[in-house]
Design a protein around this motif. Structure first.
Motif, PDB file in Angstrom:
ATOM      1  N   ILE A 549       0.826  -1.211   0.000  1.00 37.24           N
ATOM      2  CA  ILE A 549       0.000   0.000   0.000  1.00 37.24           C
ATOM      3  C   ILE A 549       0.861   1.261   0.000  1.00 37.24           C
ATOM      4  CG2 ILE A 549      -1.684   1.338   1.330  1.00 37.24           C
ATOM      5  CD1 ILE A 549      -2.803  -1.309   2.360  1.00 37.24           C
ATOM      6  N   HIS A 550       1.893   1.262   0.829  1.00 39.10           N
ATOM      7  CA  HIS A 550       2.689   2.475   1.000  1.00 39.10           C
ATOM      8  C   HIS A 550       3.663   2.661  -0.164  1.00 39.10           C
ATOM      9  CE1 HIS A 550       1.015   2.787   4.977  1.00 39.10           C
ATOM     10  NE2 HIS A 550       1.492   1.603   5.315  1.00 39.10           N
ATOM     11  N   LYS A 551       3.636   3.842  -0.737  1.00 48.33           N
ATOM     12  CA  LYS A 551       4.492   4.114  -1.895  1.00 48.33           C
ATOM     13  C   LYS A 551       5.972   4.040  -1.528  1.00 48.33           C
ATOM     14  CE  LYS A 551       4.557   9.168  -1.339  1.00 48.33           C
ATOM     15  NZ  LYS A 551       4.295  10.470  -1.992  1.00 48.33           N
ATOM     16  N   GLU A 552       6.321   4.440  -0.291  1.00 45.57           N
ATOM     17  CA  GLU A 552       7.730   4.393   0.124  1.00 45.57           C
ATOM     18  C   GLU A 552       8.259   2.963   0.133  1.00 45.57           C
ATOM     19  OE1 GLU A 552       5.741   7.970   1.875  1.00 45.57           O
ATOM     20  OE2 GLU A 552       5.327   5.807   1.898  1.00 45.57           O
ATOM     21  N   THR A 553       7.394   2.032   0.529  1.00 43.13           N
ATOM     22  CA  THR A 553       7.794   0.621   0.531  1.00 43.13           C
ATOM     23  C   THR A 553       8.014   0.130  -0.893  1.00 43.13           C
ATOM     24  OG1 THR A 553       6.539   0.222   2.556  1.00 43.13           O
ATOM     25  CG2 THR A 553       7.122  -1.701   1.234  1.00 43.13           C
ATOM     26  N   ARG A 554       7.101   0.480  -1.784  1.00 41.62           N
ATOM     27  CA  ARG A 554       7.231   0.041  -3.176  1.00 41.62           C
ATOM     28  C   ARG A 554       8.493   0.637  -3.815  1.00 41.62           C
ATOM     29  NH1 ARG A 554       1.865   1.815  -3.165  1.00 41.62           N
ATOM     30  NH2 ARG A 554       2.180   3.329  -4.852  1.00 41.62           N
ATOM     31  N   GLU A 555       8.754   1.899  -3.512  1.00 42.57           N
ATOM     32  CA  GLU A 555       9.944   2.547  -4.068  1.00 42.57           C
ATOM     33  C   GLU A 555      11.218   1.877  -3.574  1.00 42.57           C
ATOM     34  OE1 GLU A 555      12.157   6.933  -4.000  1.00 42.57           O
ATOM     35  OE2 GLU A 555      10.194   6.667  -3.051  1.00 42.57           O
ATOM     36  N   ARG A 556      11.294   1.620  -2.267  1.00 42.61           N
ATOM     37  CA  ARG A 556      12.489   0.982  -1.705  1.00 42.61           C
ATOM     38  C   ARG A 556      12.639  -0.444  -2.221  1.00 42.61           C
ATOM     39  NH1 ARG A 556      17.286   2.488   0.173  1.00 42.61           N
ATOM     40  NH2 ARG A 556      16.235   4.288   1.126  1.00 42.61           N
ATOM     41  N   ALA A 557      11.528  -1.152  -2.395  1.00 42.27           N
ATOM     42  CA  ALA A 557      11.593  -2.515  -2.928  1.00 42.27           C
ATOM     43  C   ALA A 557      12.174  -2.513  -4.338  1.00 42.27           C
ATOM     44  CB  ALA A 557      10.208  -3.146  -2.920  1.00 42.27           C
ATOM     45  N   ALA A 558      11.736  -1.559  -5.163  1.00 36.97           N
ATOM     46  CA  ALA A 558      12.256  -1.467  -6.533  1.00 36.97           C
ATOM     47  C   ALA A 558      13.750  -1.156  -6.524  1.00 36.97           C
ATOM     48  CB  ALA A 558      11.492  -0.392  -7.303  1.00 36.97           C
ATOM     49  N   GLN A 559      14.161  -0.219  -5.680  1.00 33.95           N
ATOM     50  CA  GLN A 559      15.582   0.120  -5.591  1.00 33.95           C
ATOM     51  C   GLN A 559      16.410  -1.088  -5.159  1.00 33.95           C
ATOM     52  OE1 GLN A 559      15.544   3.320  -2.796  1.00 33.95           O
ATOM     53  NE2 GLN A 559      14.834   4.852  -4.259  1.00 33.95           N
ATOM     54  N   THR A 560      15.915  -1.799  -4.167  1.00 31.41           N
ATOM     55  CA  THR A 560      16.647  -2.957  -3.646  1.00 31.41           C
ATOM     56  C   THR A 560      16.781  -4.044  -4.706  1.00 31.41           C
ATOM     57  OG1 THR A 560      15.777  -2.454  -1.440  1.00 31.41           O
ATOM     58  CG2 THR A 560      16.733  -4.629  -1.761  1.00 31.41           C
ATOM     59  N   LEU A 561      15.722  -4.267  -5.466  1.00 31.28           N
ATOM     60  CA  LEU A 561      15.786  -5.249  -6.552  1.00 31.28           C
ATOM     61  C   LEU A 561      16.819  -4.833  -7.598  1.00 31.28           C
ATOM     62  CD1 LEU A 561      11.982  -6.020  -6.971  1.00 31.28           C
ATOM     63  CD2 LEU A 561      13.755  -7.667  -6.326  1.00 31.28           C
ATOM     64  N   GLY A 562      16.908  -3.539  -7.846  1.00 33.84           N
ATOM     65  CA  GLY A 562      17.910  -3.065  -8.793  1.00 33.84           C
ATOM     66  C   GLY A 562      19.320  -3.340  -8.322  1.00 33.84           C
ATOM     67  N   TRP A 563      19.573  -3.124  -7.035  1.00 39.88           N
ATOM     68  CA  TRP A 563      20.917  -3.370  -6.510  1.00 39.88           C
ATOM     69  C   TRP A 563      21.247  -4.863  -6.480  1.00 39.88           C
ATOM     70  CZ3 TRP A 563      24.491  -0.020  -6.651  1.00 39.88           C
ATOM     71  CH2 TRP A 563      24.219   1.336  -6.473  1.00 39.88           C
ATOM     72  N   ILE A 564      20.258  -5.693  -6.210  1.00 45.48           N
ATOM     73  CA  ILE A 564      20.511  -7.137  -6.236  1.00 45.48           C
ATOM     74  C   ILE A 564      20.812  -7.584  -7.664  1.00 45.48           C
ATOM     75  CG2 ILE A 564      19.470  -9.414  -5.871  1.00 45.48           C
ATOM     76  CD1 ILE A 564      17.948  -8.202  -3.500  1.00 45.48           C
ATOM     77  N   GLY A 565      20.068  -7.024  -8.629  1.00 46.88           N
ATOM     78  CA  GLY A 565      20.382  -7.263 -10.037  1.00 46.88           C
ATOM     79  C   GLY A 565      19.967  -8.608 -10.574  1.00 46.88           C
ATOM     80  N   ASP A 566      18.970  -9.230  -9.967  1.00 43.24           N
ATOM     81  CA  ASP A 566      18.504 -10.540 -10.425  1.00 43.24           C
ATOM     82  C   ASP A 566      17.481 -10.348 -11.548  1.00 43.24           C
ATOM     83  OD1 ASP A 566      17.087 -13.066 -10.618  1.00 43.24           O
ATOM     84  OD2 ASP A 566      18.114 -13.610  -8.769  1.00 43.24           O
TER      85      ASP A 566
END
Length: 643
Positions: A549-566
């Motif tokens: 629901i929270h946009k901050e969570t979705r934003e951080r999740a996307a950033q984290t996925l980018g750094w993991i690079g899978d």
């Protein structure tokens, strides 16, 4: 970016399909001629080169201002890459060099014997397994302490470096340095070391060193002028440049790409950051985050061997040194205790054990300190009772000695002392010792002590211990600390909690994902980087977080996925490009570019003309990265296929 440019980007995709994709048609004809097949591959490569040229001309005007502003900017790591390595150590210097970061900011203090060393705090308590004020310790004594294992057993052999040695390393590896002198009246001595190291052209002066530069224009190094976010204007930066100085910005406890990008655009020369990998990514310089690897089992000290021909001589030396501990003033007694460390324990341990019952607290302190380095675990039984000694310094040395001896049988005595101890320093050392011993049964008592304790200094020791123990109760206690917003005093402890959870791997993912929903930005930042450390095991849960629901969570999740690079996250990130929140879309676009998924090109191309500047920039950057990767892969394939 106007409609014509969007049309050009679409045309580029068509050209790639025409030149790079025609091989599908020709292959269907199954032409047997080798020359024809090679020509088809050449045509495909030519098409890819044409695409890259068009992409370059398409986006270069868009980024021309940004490119011009980033020519001179230099990124400095604050004390090292803190997510990976212990601060102010050679491990930190090596990591900065490996990542290709421009430089590092190091802290400087002076020992009792006037040696300049790398150390942030006035005491060594936080970043070594020793205790005491830096300016009250001899350098030789400082070298006995482990400055790395608090960040993992992989760094167990790290020691506190001399400034001169650190500068030599930086010179060899072409690293620039910001010198931060933490004590007064050391400036001239520091600059003398800089001159001797021939590092003047690679050193930036800050703080008190900058004041010395103002007094002496001929002093070595480049002068930094710090600008706060409010002061940062093009006019002020131009004035700084007119004075032949360098505009300096600090971004600590913040991993926002937007903040870093804005500082770069405005024209600062030097940026000091806690997350240098983010800054390097903004500059489109490839870097690799190190995923947490489970440390090897801690090695125990092996008893030293002696030459039988020198037995009598060794016994005589041990006797003289032991007598010195009893009779000499503090520094000489400390030196004697240090000398005993290098002799075989079967000769030094018995007389030192006797000194543990001496009436003088100083003698007991030196004796237990020396025994802690002897490598003979059997002396732990004699050291344990000193946890109840009336003297605070003796109790601290006893706790640290048990840690160095890896004395697991001492756990009950340590737990009892943890509950009854009144001194914060002793409690901190006891907690860290329990963590080093790794006894899972100690987790519950430590958790109880953590709950009762008011001092965040002591809490940080308990958190470090729980991270090393790694049991399920410890994991839940760390998750609770991670989401505790108690101001600046709790910041270091919460960071340690995140590191501890990262070390526990995949089993900590559910708790970290829950923390990702926290309303406090610091919690989300620490949690995100902990999940990056865990790596691929966290990907599926992060993909689910894109629907939170929270946009901050979705934003951080996307950033984290980018750094993991899978690449398995590419489809979910492409779906996130349709999110209603611009910040989420922008983060997803960047993440897709970092992953480099060709399947995301079409979705990203739809965003290159978006009205939101962050989305536009990240989409164009992502397209450029993906096209560049495709060209490189095709080129490598062509090389491999050549006879």
């Amino acid at each position: 970016m106007n409609e014509d440019m969007l049309h050009m980007l679409t045309t580029t995709t068509f050209l790639y399909n025409k030149f790079g994709g025609m091989h599908v048609f020709y292959n269907s004809l199954r032409l047997p001629f080798r020359v024809t097949q090679r020509s088809l591959r050449s045509r495909r490569i030519a098409g890819l080169h044409l695409c890259s040229v068009i992409i370059f001309f398409l986006i270069s005007p868009y980024f021309s201002v940004f490119a011009e502003d980033t020519k001179q900017v230099e990124i400095f790591a604050h004390q090292g890459v803190l997510e990976d390595v212990p601060e102010n150590t050679f491990a930190a210097l090596r990591r900065v060099a490996e990542l290709g970061i421009d430089g590092i900011a190091i802290d400087i203090r002076q020992t009792k014997d006037n040696q300049l060393v790398l150390m942030c705090d006035e005491t060594i308590d936080r970043t070594t397994d020793g205790k005491g004020y830096v300016d009250q310790l001899l350098y030789a004594e400082l070298q006995q302490y482990d400055a790395g294992s608090w960040r993992g057993s992989a760094f167990q052999k790290e020691r506190v470096p001399l400034l001169s040695d650190a500068l030599k390393f930086c010179k060899i590896n072409d690293l620039k340095v910001i010198l931060n002198v933490k004590q007064t009246c050391l400036e001239k001595q520091v600059l003398e070391v800089v001159r001797e190291s021939e590092m003047s052209s690679q050193v930036y002066l800050w703080g008190t060193l900058r004041n010395l530069k103002a007094e002496d224009a001929d002093s070595e190094g480049k002068e930094l002028v710090f600008l706060s976010a409010e002061e940062m204007t093009k006019e002020k930066i131009d004035l700084i440049h007119e004075e032949k100085k360098y505009a300096f910005s600090i971004i600590l406890a913040n991993d926002s790409r937007k903040v870093i990008k804005d500082r770069i655009k405005i024209g600062v020369d030097v940026i000091l950051v806690d997350y240098p990998c983010v800054a390097m990514d903004v500059l489109n310089i490839k870097n690799q985050i190190s995923v947490y690897k489970k440390p090897k089992k801690r090695e125990t000290n092996n008893p030293r061997q002696e030459d039988d021909h020198h037995t009598a001589h060794i016994q005589e030396q041990a006797k003289i040194l032991t007598k010195t501990i009893e009779d000499a003033e503090y520094d000489k007694a400390r030196a004697a205790a240090m000398a005993l460390m290098v002799l075989p324990p079967k000769y030094t341990a018995p007389p030192l054990v006797k000194l543990l019952k001496d009436n003088s607290p100083q003698v007991r302190q030196h004796a237990v300190w020396s025994l802690g380095f002897c490598g003979d675990n059997s002396v732990a039984l004699n050291i344990g009772p000193l946890l109840k000694d009336k003297n605070t310094a003796v109790r601290r040395e006893a706790a640290l000695a048990l840690k160095r001896l890896d004395a697991s049988p001492s756990v009950p005595a340590l737990l009892e002392a943890l509950m009854k101890e009144a001194d914060q320093g002793v409690k901190y050392d006891i907690a860290r010792t329990l963590g080093t011993l790794g006894n899972r049964g100690a987790a519950i008592p430590i958790i109880k002590a953590l709950a009762k304790e008011r001092s965040w200094y002591v809490k940080s020791g308990c958190v470090e211990a729980l991270g090393n123990i790694g049991s399920d109760p410890a994991m839940h206690a760390l998750a609770k600390i991670l989401i505790t917003d108690a101001g600046e005093d709790a910041a270091w402890t919460r960071t340690k909690a995140a590191w501890g959870l990262a070390a526990m791997g995949s089993k900590a993912v559910p708790l970290l994902i829950n923390a990702l929903n926290d309303r406090e930005e610091g919690t989300r930042r620490r949690t995100g980087w902990a999940l990056v450390k865990i790596g691929p095991p966290a990907v599926r849960a992060l993909m689910s977080s894109l629907h939170e629901i929270h946009k901050e969570t979705r934003e951080r999740a996307a950033q984290t996925l980018g750094w993991i690079g899978d690449e398995s996250a590419a489809a979910s990130l492409a779906w996130a490009l349709k999110d209603k929140e611009p910040s989420v879309v922008s983060a997803a676009a960047w993440a897709l570019g970092r992953i480099g998924s060709p399947n995301a090109l079409a979705a990203l191309q739809e965003l290159v003309n978006n009205e939101n500047i962050d989305i536009r920039e990240n989409a164009v950057e992502a397209v450029e990265r993906i096209m560049s990767n495709k060209e490189k892969m095709a080129y490598q394939k062509e090389r491999l296929q050549k006879p």
